[in-house]
Write an enzyme that holds these catalytic residues in place. Structure first.
Site, PDB file in Angstrom:
ATOM      1  N   THR A 234      32.808 -35.133   6.762  1.00  0.00           N
ATOM      2  CA  THR A 234      32.777 -34.020   7.719  1.00  0.00           C
ATOM      3  C   THR A 234      31.513 -34.103   8.560  1.00  0.00           C
ATOM      4  OG1 THR A 234      31.503 -32.631   6.217  1.00  0.00           O
ATOM      5  CG2 THR A 234      33.922 -32.419   6.146  1.00  0.00           C
ATOM      6  N   ASP A 235      31.543 -33.494   9.735  1.00  0.00           N
ATOM      7  CA  ASP A 235      30.268 -33.233  10.384  1.00  0.00           C
ATOM      8  C   ASP A 235      29.546 -32.226   9.486  1.00  0.00           C
ATOM      9  OD1 ASP A 235      28.101 -33.071  12.009  1.00  0.00           O
ATOM     10  OD2 ASP A 235      29.196 -32.661  13.848  1.00  0.00           O
ATOM     11  N   TRP A 236      28.240 -32.154   9.649  1.00  0.00           N
ATOM     12  CA  TRP A 236      27.435 -31.378   8.695  1.00  0.00           C
ATOM     13  C   TRP A 236      27.800 -29.886   8.731  1.00  0.00           C
ATOM     14  CZ3 TRP A 236      27.243 -35.982   7.723  1.00  0.00           C
ATOM     15  CH2 TRP A 236      26.356 -36.571   6.843  1.00  0.00           C
ATOM     16  N   GLY A 237      28.425 -29.427   7.662  1.00  0.00           N
ATOM     17  CA  GLY A 237      28.867 -28.033   7.620  1.00  0.00           C
ATOM     18  C   GLY A 237      30.249 -27.868   8.228  1.00  0.00           C
ATOM     19  N   GLY A 238      30.941 -28.957   8.465  1.00  0.00           N
ATOM     20  CA  GLY A 238      32.206 -28.876   9.191  1.00  0.00           C
ATOM     21  C   GLY A 238      33.451 -28.853   8.326  1.00  0.00           C
TER      22      GLY A 238
END
Ligand code: BGC
Length: 803
Positions: A234-238
């Site tokens: 994932t993108d960070w926190g995504g």
């Protein structure tokens, strides 16, 4: 000894409980996976990319974005793309890979292959182009270079993350043909010819589904169609919903530490709504990534930093675009350096990189003023673009007395960054005034432009030469010196159109507005595809760039090969200096084109020739280069008719043409509304709904309706608790920046956008909290105070022991 074989993987998997597998699919902290040293596999380290290595100290987090281990800061994608040469990004990728492995980093988060849809995108500098072929090829070069070292790339942000506004929760509404031909095409090429080991899913939604939950995107298209066999992170926190992520093929959630969604995924497994095979597949892919990282780091050599600096300089030269050169104002080979005046603070405080997660802490930085100590320097205007009558008067006086005046202008860092979009294409007024004032008194006024994207240049006709560097990295000073003096040639061609004004960009009226959804109303008319089809005049067309010599084009031929066609042309250097030229091949559809762009880039080739020398360029076409995506049957199809093959210097200057008849059973694609046949003015929502084939229903939000996609900033309008949280964030972030709540400080603004502007789910993940604090606050914002308080007290259970 590292494990690679499937049998060994099976053996390893069989020793893990279901809970351990789910847990392994979330990182341990901000930059590491879980540590399986007990089973022979240490934690893997991931770091940003893509303009260099941003290896944060061990305790690094989203805050403190600028604190990282010194590394080489290479030119940003805006500059490397302009080289139109994938071997350039390959060199950069390789060097970054070497630095990464030397620092123990196995996965580098880059490159970014999102399409430049609007020049207002705050992160435009980190992306390559408005054209999917160029973008995909440049990304593939970077990936090949990096992965040749053993490090793993993470191609990002997949997909349709084309704006920073509400990037954590905006919904990109886009029809499938546009997706296939433009936005996915860039990633497709990067995957098929770069073979990245990992891909990063974007924060946003596409047509109502979060990228991290999008099985069509991550499994059907990426894996089944394109053959990607690596890991999706994932993108960070995504991560939106962990069990949906498993089902979609989204393998690793980063950062870890929050155990977000893990207990829920276990419950879904038990309830039978999540298939254990999906969890096993993700676990296996995470393990593969970890063992490869372990292997590569174990064999790391030392990075040759001096050599990397040299690469940074050469790449900056290869990507510099000479936009204007009246009367051969450049090069300044005939002028002694002490007869040149350098004007503008950016000569000594250059803009050479963007703000946000790609920010590098350069181990060395040579400014233009450092590189040309013999030249006189006057301030003219400040770094932030402001000036004064005194500063202007001193600049005018110095320019009057000099043989050449070089004005350094560009966007201040506060104007372009990850996390927020630009609101205008204007340069600061002081810079415009300075250029005009200097050009009025010095007949050899050169503007050196430093910015990550398009700016309006009201003084363009007054300047004698304009040299655009993009964001040129830590070797900016040496590159500028060599380019100005003619020791190097500006080799760049524009990888995006430079319009005359922001009003000319088709999507401006509806781009990143107040709406939560991002309507891709313009369909396939992106960048030059729009300008060329709509007949809108531009400042500089896609592919444009001058050099210090001249090239002639002749003799186009087309030959059928087994699987496609070979298009050949002869290029001759008819000037008096050695130089390079980028021959560009465009395909124009049959005259009755229906809904199709007037021309599309289908090949390019860079050649370097001595004066008087000539060379044949050879470009290949395949059937797909003539095809459109037919969403009704989910396949590519070639409309019948006579195509024109054009070769030239840029999208608006193609001296060579040949035709090719293709007889098929496919008709030209019918325009869904009149606008798509001949774009004029702004497409309306009704036009767009015809293109999309459905109504657009805006998401409603407000107290009682807030979800995990809602942001603190949004909820603070109706909720006292969220207002307090917002203030607390401002305070905490100000402490990490310059001590003040200062939205002019790009780092402050970017971090506010990435926290108060982030969805509740990403806040929870990025905060690495093993508690339901944010979910509790969400309940409270929705008016359920007691329920919220109870939730805030709850701890996330551990599941590693669960079978
Ligand atoms: C950015 C990514 C980056 C990640 C880790 C995100 O906010 O969108 O590009 O790789 O942070 O820093």
């Amino acid at each position: 000894m590292t494990r690679h074989t499937e049998q060994e993987m099976d053996a390893l998997l069989s020793t893990m409980t279901t809970g351990e597998k789910i847990e392994l699919c979330s990182g341990a902290d901000f930059w590491h996976t879980k540590d399986l040293s007990a089973r022979g596999i240490p934690a893997a380290t991931l770091s940003d990319g893509p303009s260099g290595l941003r290896r944060q100290p061990e305790e690094g987090d989203m805050l403190g974005i600028n604190e990282s281990v010194p590394a080489t800061c290479f030119p940003a994608a805006v500059t490397t793309a302009a080289s139109f040469d994938p071997t350039v990004t390959e060199r950069v990728g390789r060097a970054i890979g070497e630095e990464a492995l030397a620092q123990g980093v196995g996965v580098v988060l880059g490159p970014g292959a999102n399409i430049k849809r609007s020049p207002l995108c705050g992160r435009s500098f980190e992306y390559f182009s408005e054209d999917p072929l160029l973008s995909g090829e440049m990304a593939a070069g970077w990936i090949r270079g990096l992965e040749a070292t053993g490090a793993q790339a993470s191609l990002k942000h997949f997909a349709c993350n084309n704006q920073e506004y509400e990037r954590f929760s905006s919904d990109s509404l886009v029809d499938e043909r546009t997706l296939r031909e433009i936005y996915l095409a860039s990633f497709e090429r990067a995957v098929r010819s770069g073979h990245p080991s990992t891909v990063m899913s974007a924060y946003n939604l596409i047509n109502g589904t979060h990228c991290s939950s999008n099985r069509w995107l991550l499994t059907h298209v990426l894996r089944d169609e394109w053959g990607f066999d690596g890991m999706v992170v994932t993108d960070w926190g995504g991560m939106s919903e962990r069990s949906e992520g498993f089902a979609a093929g989204c393998d690793l959630m980063m950062p870890g530490g929050s155990a977000y969604g893990e207990a829920e995924a276990l419950a879904a497994l038990r309830a039978g709504t999540l298939d254990e095979r999906d969890v096993n597949a993700s676990t296996r892919r995470v393990l593969h990534m970890m063992t490869r990282a372990q292997d590569a780091v174990a064999h790391a050599g030392e990075a040759d930093m001096a050599e990397h600096h040299r690469i940074a300089v050469e790449v900056a030269e290869a990507g510099a675009v000479l936009m204007r050169n009246e009367g051969g104002a450049l090069p300044l080979a005939d002028v002694a350096l002490d007869r040149i005046v350098l004007i503008g603070d950016m000569a000594r405080a250059p803009r050479y990189q963007g703000t946000g997660s790609s920010h590098i802490n350069p181990w060395k930085l040579i400014t233009p003023a450092d590189a040309m100590p013999e030249a006189r320097f006057v301030q003219g205007c400040r770094e932030d673009g402001s000036t004064s009558e005194e500063l202007l008067a001193a600049a005018i006086e110095a320019a009057r007395g000099a043989e050449a005046a070089v004005v350094f202008a560009g966007l201040p860092a506060r104007d372009e960054s990850e996390g927020f979009d630009r609101s205008t294409l204007e340069l600061p007024e002081g810079m415009n005034r300075l250029v005009e004032a200097v050009a009025a008194v010095n007949p050899r006024t050169i503007v050196v432009l430093m910015c990550g994207g398009v700016v309006e240049m009201p003084w363009f006709e007054q300047a004698h030469a304009v040299l655009y560097l993009g964001l040129a990295g830590q070797g900016v000073g040496e590159a500028v010196r060599a380019l100005l003096l003619g020791q190097a040639e500006p080799g760049g061609r524009l990888a995006e159109t430079w319009p005359l004004s922001i009003a000319d960009c088709v999507c401006t009226p509806y781009y990143a507005g107040e709406r939560r959804d991002a309507q891709y109303r313009e369909g396939v008319y992106v960048g030059y595809r729009y300008y060329a089809s709509a007949g809108v005049e531009v400042r500089l067309p896609f592919g444009f760039g001058l050099g210090y010599t001249e090239f002639a084009y002749r003799d186009i031929t087309v030959e059928r090969t087994g699987s496609g066609w070979k298009v050949r042309a002869t290029l001759a250097n008819v000037g008096s200096r050695a130089g390079s030229e980028t021959a560009q091949l465009y395909v124009a559809p049959p005259a009755a084109r229906g809904y199709r762009p007037a021309r599309e880039l289908r090949g390019f080739s860079r050649v370097r020739l001595e004066p008087g020398e000539e060379a044949a360029v050879e470009l290949e076409l395949e059937e797909r280069d003539f095809a459109v995506w037919d969403a009704s049957c989910g396949a590519w199809a070639v409309p019948s008719g006579t195509y024109t093959l054009l070769i030239g210097r840029n999208c608006a200057d193609t001296p060579l043409a040949a035709t090719l008849d293709l007889e098929t059973n496919t008709a030209a694609p019918a325009p869904p509304a009149r606008w798509y046949k001949q774009p004029e003015g702004t497409p309306t929502q009704a036009d767009f709904e015809a293109l999309l084939g459905r109504r657009v229903i805006e998401r409603v939000t407000g107290k009682g309706l807030y979800t995990r996609d809602s942001t603190v900033a949004e909820m603070s309008k109706t909720s006292l608790i969220m207002r307090l949280v917002y203030k607390a964030m401002e305070w905490a972030i100000a402490r990490r920046c310059d001590g003040k709540v200062n939205y002019d400080n790009p780092e402050f603004r970017m971090q506010m956008a990435s926290s108060a502007g982030a969805s509740i789910s990403s806040m929870r993940i990025n905060a690495m909290l093993r508690a339901y604090v944010f979910e509790g606050m969400l309940e409270m914002a929705n008016g359920h105070v007691l329920r919220g308080l109870r939730l805030m007290m709850r701890r996330v259970p551990r599941i590693s022991g669960e079978r």
